[in-house]
Scaffold this active site. Structure first.
Site, PDB file in Angstrom:
ATOM      1  CE  LYS A 117     -81.388  39.847 -31.190  1.00 14.02           C
ATOM      2  NZ  LYS A 117     -80.704  40.958 -30.531  1.00 14.02           N
ATOM      3  CE  LYS A 199     -78.631  32.850 -28.008  1.00 12.67           C
ATOM      4  NZ  LYS A 199     -78.147  34.121 -28.539  1.00 12.67           N
ATOM      5  CE  LYS A 202     -78.496  39.748 -21.800  1.00 12.31           C
ATOM      6  NZ  LYS A 202     -77.920  40.546 -22.822  1.00 12.31           N
TER       7      LYS A 202
END
Ligand code: TYM
Length: 337
Positions: A117, A199, A202
């Site tokens: 992140k 992965k 969203k």
């Protein structure tokens, strides 16, 4: 108020950003519905965790309610489970502060999600992002959860939760239940349709990479048609050499309950085009009743408000009990309630 039982306690959470994905559904949410029959379950919309990334306030508020309605639409029963917003139970933050004092910077620096992140949001590497796993540990330990049903990407966070619990118990005596991750055998890591070594997420900027639970059937078919496979042919399960087709097989296996070996047998004469349509159809059929229920639930603001109010009250009652015990063990001055 729900009767307390001797059933094992399940806790899990989901961030209310955007619309849930097929990955969220297969890796976690679908299993929550199955577990509600056998366990004492608490499912939390972790709105505070979502603030580690900038959110538009108006959109975010809507997304929180949408998340709740979607969870209910998948079949989670608010009578059987405790469903609530994390920010409505302030004990999560209180415990998180206390646990911060038993967590090391080195441990948090090793978290892969923090590293990922921070790369994606290089302009906003805030302290919350770094501290994210401690709030998650507080979520779980506050209720002495036995099992935490999550996808494979959350395994490291459950491990640090266990480490914190064990460290605290060693210092102050048995206080927290040391939780176990409950990761499904099939579908624990659904991959992106465009980059099958990544992965499904969203927040992927490429909308074709991700199936959202509220995608219309034609959108699902279109995304599947565009899914990256390989120049080879043959429906063969080989995640190393054929990650794209293996991911689709995995999705189909998770939705139908068939093993990948069965799928490989049954689809051996199919081309990629037909196989993709078959997978698309399975997803459309899975989501159809959920989408219908969602449309009705979304409008029923009064019902959603009631679920949230009840959920927060039931969660707070349990949370307060653990928090008081922890405060006492640490030596904080007792507070009259
Ligand atoms: P979140 O919101 O990213 O994801 C919710 C759940 O979906 C799973 N998941 C996937 N499973 C399979 N394949 C994928 N591509 C995929 N993408 C997501 C996640 O593993 C997760 O189970 N940190 C958590 C939320 C959280 C939490 C908690 C979970 C906060 N506190 C306490 C459990 C217990 C998260 O970001 O999930």
């Amino acid at each position: 108020m729900q009767q307390e039982t001797q059933k094992k306690l399940i806790f899990s959470g989901i961030q209310p950003t955007g619309v849930f994905t097929l990955g969220n559904y297969i890796g976690a949410v679908r299993n929550w519905g199955i577990l509600q029959e056998e366990y004492d379950c608490m499912y939390c919309v972790v709105d505070l965790h979502a603030l580690t990334v900038r959110q538009n306030p108006t959109e975010f508020r809507k997304a929180c309610y949408r998340a709740l309605a979607l969870l209910l639409a998948t079949g989670l029963d608010p009578q059987k489970n405790i469903l609530y917003f994390q920010s409505h139970v302030p004990q999560h933050c209180e415990l998180s502060w206390l646990l911060n004092c038993y967590t090391y910077m080195g441990e948090l620096s090793r978290m892969t999600q923090f590293k990922d992140k921070s790369e994606k949001h290089a302009d906003n590497i805030n302290a919350g992002l770094f501290d994210y796993p401690v709030l998650m540990a507080a979520d779980i330990l506050l209720y002495n959860a036995d099992l935490v049903p999550v996808g494979a990407d959350q395994k490291q966070h459950i491990e640090i939760t266990r480490d914190i619990a064990i460290r605290f118990n060693n210092l102050y005596g048995d206080t927290f239940t040391v939780p176990e991750a409950y990761i499904p055998k099939s579908g624990a890591r659904i991959m992106s349709l465009s980059e099958p070594d990544q992965k499904m997420s969203k927040s992927d900027p490429n909308a074709n990479a991700t199936i959202y639970m509220l995608d219309e059937p034609d959108v699902i078919v279109r995304k599947l048609k565009r899914a990256v496979t390989d120049s080879d042919s043959g429906i063969v399960f080989d995640p190393e050499k054929k990650p794209g087709i293996s991911n689709l097989m995995n999705i189909l296996s998770s939705l139908t309950g068939k093993t990948v070996a069965q799928i490989q047998d049954e689809c051996s004469s199919m081309g990629y085009g037909d196989f993709k349509l078959m997978v698309a159809e399975a997803i459309v059929e899975e989501f159809r009743p959920i989408q219908e229920r969602f449309k009705a639930l979304e409008k029923d603001k009064q019902f959603l408000a009631q679920v949230i109010k009840d959920g927060a009250a039931r969660a707070s009652y349990r949370a307060l009990r653990t928090l008081s015990k922890v405060q006492k063990r640490i030596g904080l001055p007792p507070r009259e309630r």
